[in-house]
Design an enzyme around this catalytic site. Structure first.
Site, PDB file in Angstrom:
ATOM      1  N   GLU A   8       0.857 -47.864 -21.721  1.00  0.00           N
ATOM      2  CA  GLU A   8       0.043 -49.076 -21.872  1.00  0.00           C
ATOM      3  C   GLU A   8       0.680 -50.287 -21.220  1.00  0.00           C
ATOM      4  O   GLU A   8      -0.019 -51.176 -20.754  1.00  0.00           O
ATOM      5  CB  GLU A   8      -0.223 -49.355 -23.347  1.00  0.00           C
ATOM      6  CG  GLU A   8      -1.243 -50.439 -23.579  1.00  0.00           C
ATOM      7  CD  GLU A   8      -1.921 -50.358 -24.939  1.00  0.00           C
ATOM      8  OE1 GLU A   8      -2.346 -51.396 -25.441  1.00  0.00           O
ATOM      9  OE2 GLU A   8      -2.040 -49.249 -25.494  1.00  0.00           O
ATOM     10  N   ASP A 104      -0.838 -46.863 -26.518  1.00  0.00           N
ATOM     11  CA  ASP A 104      -0.624 -47.019 -27.958  1.00  0.00           C
ATOM     12  C   ASP A 104      -1.464 -46.016 -28.739  1.00  0.00           C
ATOM     13  O   ASP A 104      -2.640 -45.806 -28.430  1.00  0.00           O
ATOM     14  CB  ASP A 104      -1.001 -48.433 -28.408  1.00  0.00           C
ATOM     15  CG  ASP A 104       0.103 -49.433 -28.092  1.00  0.00           C
ATOM     16  OD1 ASP A 104       1.159 -49.018 -27.577  1.00  0.00           O
ATOM     17  OD2 ASP A 104      -0.091 -50.632 -28.366  1.00  0.00           O
ATOM     18  N   TYR A 307       5.458 -47.714 -35.510  1.00  0.00           N
ATOM     19  CA  TYR A 307       4.244 -48.300 -34.936  1.00  0.00           C
ATOM     20  C   TYR A 307       3.694 -49.406 -35.845  1.00  0.00           C
ATOM     21  O   TYR A 307       3.434 -49.174 -37.024  1.00  0.00           O
ATOM     22  CB  TYR A 307       3.189 -47.210 -34.744  1.00  0.00           C
ATOM     23  CG  TYR A 307       1.925 -47.677 -34.074  1.00  0.00           C
ATOM     24  CD1 TYR A 307       1.894 -47.938 -32.709  1.00  0.00           C
ATOM     25  CD2 TYR A 307       0.767 -47.873 -34.807  1.00  0.00           C
ATOM     26  CE1 TYR A 307       0.734 -48.368 -32.093  1.00  0.00           C
ATOM     27  CE2 TYR A 307      -0.406 -48.307 -34.202  1.00  0.00           C
ATOM     28  CZ  TYR A 307      -0.415 -48.552 -32.842  1.00  0.00           C
ATOM     29  OH  TYR A 307      -1.567 -48.986 -32.236  1.00  0.00           O
TER      30      TYR A 307
END
Length: 693
Positions: A8, A104, A307
């Protein structure tokens, strides 16, 4: 043959390339023996705008609303076209056998990658990397357990449905309001009910009428026992309170009842993103956007947390084998973590481990990576400490305390005192100060020592950003990943503003809520939509059916704006007139103050509404000067002695040009080879009008 890995961001691509052995660095990618690693820059594509789809939609007019296209499609974002083209060229290489999505691991990340692969018409196999931390170990394990991208189709359909729903509701209602009331009025599927939550709290505050009341308490053993009464505001007259005290003081009281209860309080669960944002706002005053940015840095740059954009407070059981390493990683902050690791990392708060309650990602916890604290700024250190503290609490003993309730009686009146004694501090040991506990026995005589205090009922507090986040979560408004962005959009569009650590709706925002359909203002409709999107992601609801319902709602919402008889007043409009065209000027907030801009669409006049304090020093008194807008442009003026200077004068002309300024100047020089008009010619043109020159 090689595999094309799509990350990303460039920083993530760099980390992946090191692990995959792609050590040949190129402008837009890294390459190695088996892998080519490239990157997006967040979104490289966006849904097409109305003007891209139909000529008649280029003009904002009521006749063309609602806009319901059969197919929307995507288009490249202008600033990142070069990277998109580079990815397309890599995908066409004959030595590329398949692609790996490494964006992600969430709804938006899935959309970023899928739009790119669809746009470049990638027709080779696609796999998905799904990881919850950016450590080397997690990345290696993730690449060893790749899944077919098809397994995440439902997540993509949910993301796509959300994007299209926002397009349909947001663009149509915003256009309808803007055209009807001739001002930029932004409405949306999530942002409007979020604004309404702040307005609802303000309404409670405005309707609040303070009431005077009295409190009566019993002073005993250095503590205060409160009068037992159903209504805490029941004592409203001073005379009645004084008579009651006089009556009670004529006799001794006694201890009527003592009850003791042991209470066990387990450690709190780890953070999800929304709770972390709430706590950071309450403790440090951080905005939701700032907290998200900090935790994203801890995840991507420092790789010391999992995350961040998670909506779960639970952990999966497969993480238990990693607990020792995670404890060792935070031992520098919490020495007890090392002791827990030595004893086998035994979890006391077992409720935290629940596979059924882990969604796409588990709760926010530290990774196994040892932090380099010298590389963390103070804000990052604070956020990391919050996350690590919640994690280490899972291994601590529960907090145990004994609550003792003592009831005193004077005639028919009862007073209650609660004493708390800590039996075992457990995970709360840093929070609980020691308090002395008085000893009482039933039947014990108590002297009549009473205190009367006058007080006023207090109004509800304005919503802080943390409190608003809690309400957004309660009504499923947005996701942990988007809530900060929604709040920022409301502030940027001047519908809401920050005052100290609270939020308030502007006059423009108040009017918008009156102009918009009640269903869009209420959180219930958006809550229903968000739950349907969650069901789509789980494969339990049809995205096409969802969008058909959104189209029906869009038509109704636009129709109601068209038929509305509501009036609107633009409070940003001033009585000052534009010196170029004579139209009225309106105030516009910008990052460094306010501007006055012309309301005429054909005029580009603007100037500062208020003087800005500069770093330029007055040559007389050496205090900072103001930047003031005048007929001949901006200039420096000292508010202390009236000294004025040209904006380019004084120390400014000796200032070294930055690289950014140098690039901008070169671009301006190279942009146009045509001869420039002289200052005299430009002045004449402005004075006489273009047609007379």
């Amino acid at each position: 043959m090689k595999r094309l890995v799509l990350a990303e961001k460039p920083s993530v691509a760099r980390d992946l390339s090191k692990i995959l052995g792609a050590d040949q660095k190129h402008k837009n990618y890294y390459e190695g023996k088996d892998h080519v690693v490239t990157w997006a820059l967040g979104h490289l594509l966006t849904l097409k705008m109305p003007e891209d789809l139909k000529n008649e939609w280029q003009t904002w007019q009521m006749e063309t609303l609602p806009m319901i296209p059969k197919y929307i499609g995507t288009k490249p974002l202008p600033k990142t076209k070069a990277q998109l083209k580079a990815i397309a060229n890599l995908a066409k290489r004959k030595d590329i056998s398949e692609a790996i999505i490494a964006t992600d691991a969430g709804r938006e990340g899935e959309l970023v990658a899928r739009w790119i692969l669809e746009y470049i018409r990638f027709n080779k196999p696609v796999k998905r990397l799904w990881i919850s931390s950016q450590t080397n170990k997690a990345i290696k394990e993730g690449f060893a357990a790749l899944k077919p991208a098809k397994a995440y189709d439902d997540l993509y359909y949910s993301a796509l449905a959300r994007a299209k729903a926002d397009w349909l509701i947001g663009l149509n209602v915003t256009r309808a309001l803007t055209v009807k009331y001739q001002d930029n009025l932004s409405a949306g599927r999530v942002q409007t009910p979020t604004l309404a939550l702040v307005a609802k709290q303000e309404e409670k505050i405005s309707k609040f009428i303070p009431q005077k009341y009295f409190t009566l308490s019993l002073e005993v053993a250095g503590q205060r026992a409160t009068r037992v009464q159903k209504d805490p505001y029941a004592l409203k007259e001073r005379q009645a309170v004084d008579e009651l005290v006089k009556k009670l003081s004529s006799q001794n009281g006694k201890v009527e009842q003592i009850t003791a209860k042991d209470k066990t309080i387990p450690a709190p669960l780890p953070y999800d993103l929304t709770e972390l944002q709430r706590v950071a706002n309450e403790k440090y005053g951080y905005s939701a956007k700032k907290t998200l940015s900090l935790v994203q840095s801890l995840y991507e740059v420092h790789k010391i947390v999992s995350y961040p954009r998670t909506d779960s407070k639970y952990l999966s059981n497969d993480l238990k084998v990693t607990l020792k390493d995670r404890l060792h990683a935070i031992a520098g902050l919490f020495p007890e973590a090392k002791q827990y690791a030595v004893k086998g990392a035994k979890v006391v708060q077992n409720k935290a481990f629940n596979d059924a309650k882990v969604t796409d990602h588990h709760a926010l916890i530290p990774t196994e990576q040892l932090p380099q604290y010298n590389k963390l700024n103070s804000d990052e250190h604070r956020i990391y400490t919050l996350i690590a503290e919640r994690f280490v609490g899972l291994f601590a003993a529960p907090h145990k305390e004994r609550q003792e309730k003592i009831v005193f009686v004077f005639g028919k009146e009862h007073f209650k005192l609660t004493q708390t004694k800590v039996i075992e501090a457990g995970w709360k040991k840093k929070e609980i100060p020691e308090k002395s506990v008085a000893k009482f026995s039933e039947g014990m005589q108590i002297s009549p020592r009473f205190t009367v205090k006058e007080a006023l009922t207090t109004p509800p507090k304005p919503l802080s950003e943390g409190a608003l986040l809690a309400q957004m979560e309660r009504y499923s408004l947005g996701t942990p990943a988007t809530r900060a962005e929604i709040i920022e959009k409301l502030v940027k569009s001047e519908l809401m503003e920050r005052t100290n650590n609270s939020l308030r709706v502007t006059k423009k925002g108040q009017q918008l809520l009156e102009l918009v359909n009640e269903e869009l203002v209420s959180p219930q409709l958006t809550e229903k939509w968000e739950r349907q999107l969650e069901q789509i992601a789980k494969g339990n609801y049809d995205s096409k059916k969802f969008l058909r319902e959104i189209e029906t709602d869009t038509k109704r919402l636009v129709r109601e704006v068209k038929n509305s008889q509501q009036k609107y007043q633009d409070f940003s409009l001033t009585k000052k007139k534009c010196p170029k065209c004579g139209a009225f000027l309106k105030e516009k907030k910008v990052r460094d103050g306010k501007l006055l801009v012309c309301t005429s669409e054909s005029c580009d006049y603007k100037r500062r509404a208020e003087a800005k304090v500069s770093n330029h020093r007055c040559p007389v008194c050496h205090k900072k000067m103001l930047i003031v807008s005048g007929k001949n442009g901006d200039y420096f003026r000292c508010k202390y002695d009236g000294t004025t200077e040209k904006l380019t004068g004084g120390k400014k002309k000796n200032k070294k040009m930055t690289k950014h300024e140098e690039r901008r100047l070169l671009k301006k020089i190279n942009q146009d080879d045509e001869p420039q008009e002289s200052a005299l010619a430009q002045a004449l043109k402005a004075a006489l009008g273009d047609n007379n020159v």
